[in-house]
Design a protein around this motif. Structure first.
Motif: not given
Lengths: 114, 113
Positions: B36, B46, B49, B87, B93
């Motif tokens: 993030y 976001f 990922q 971050y 998930l």
């Protein structure tokens, strides 16, 4: 653009007052979160919810309480505000079923307790 | 949940490629790696990922070695507007088991002219 809203954006209030910070999302997300963040410091999770009537405390102890009566609404309440509650409060939501469980954040409420 | 370690801060110049590495030695089999970005006075956003190897989108690339004990966020040709805190989060998930991802301290990236 994420549809998650927080009101008020800024709040200055005296010690001992009861306050409610509002958070709403129009995305139908099941999961919602409240974070607390002091300027330049870490984000701390203080509350979260998996859905209606589900609330859990996060990793940072907080004197606030939350409720989740409707999917879109996740208000945070401080029964008696103190100067130590001065901080920024960020609300977020996510939808695990969408795959990435990406968290969408609101603009935040900057709270000052005098 | 896997603990992550990132540099506290990094400096770069406009036009350079920036690589921010995150260590997560105890990553679990079902954990994903998520990055993030947070600008001052805003909530995090976001970026990217991944689970393994390489993931690329219009903003960044994410490199994950075979052992998955670390990951590297790569920002190509940064500009002043990329100055932010980044971050690294590691966790499963769709986690409804009570364990929530934590943001940690992040890496404060300063892009200079």
């Amino acid at each position: 653009e994420a549809d998650i809203y927080q009101t008020p954006r800024y709040l200055v209030i005296g010690t001992g007052k009861k306050i409610t910070l509002e958070c709403s999302q129009t995305m139908g997300h099941d999961k919602m979160y409240w974070y607390q963040q002091d300027p330049g410091m870490e984000l701390h999770l203080i509350h979260y919810s998996y859905g209606v009537n589900s609330t859990e405390k996060g990793d940072l102890s907080s004197e606030s309480t939350v409720s989740r009566i409707r999917t879109e609404h996740f208000p945070l309440t401080l029964e008696s505000a103190r100067p130590s509650h001065t901080s920024q409060y960020l609300c977020a939501s996510s939808e695990p079923a969408a795959g990435s469980d990406e968290q969408y954040f609101g603009p935040g409420t900057r709270l000052t307790v005098t | 949940l896997a603990k992550t370690t990132q540099p506290i801060s990094m400096d770069s110049y406009e036009g350079q490629e920036v690589n921010i590495t995150c260590s997560h030695n105890n990553i679990a089999t079902n954990d994903y790696i998520t990055w993030y970005q947070q600008f001052p006075s805003q909530g995090p956003r976001f970026i990217i990922q991944g689970y393994k190897t390489k993931v690329t989108n219009e903003v960044a690339s994410l490199f994950i070695p075979a052992d998955r004990k670390s990951s590297t966020l790569s920002l190509p040709r940064v500009s002043l507007s990329d100055t932010a805190v980044y971050y690294c989060l590691v966790g499963p998930l769709n986690n409804n088991a009570g364990n929530m991802l934590t943001f940690g301290g992040g890496t404060r990236l300063m892009v200079k002219p």
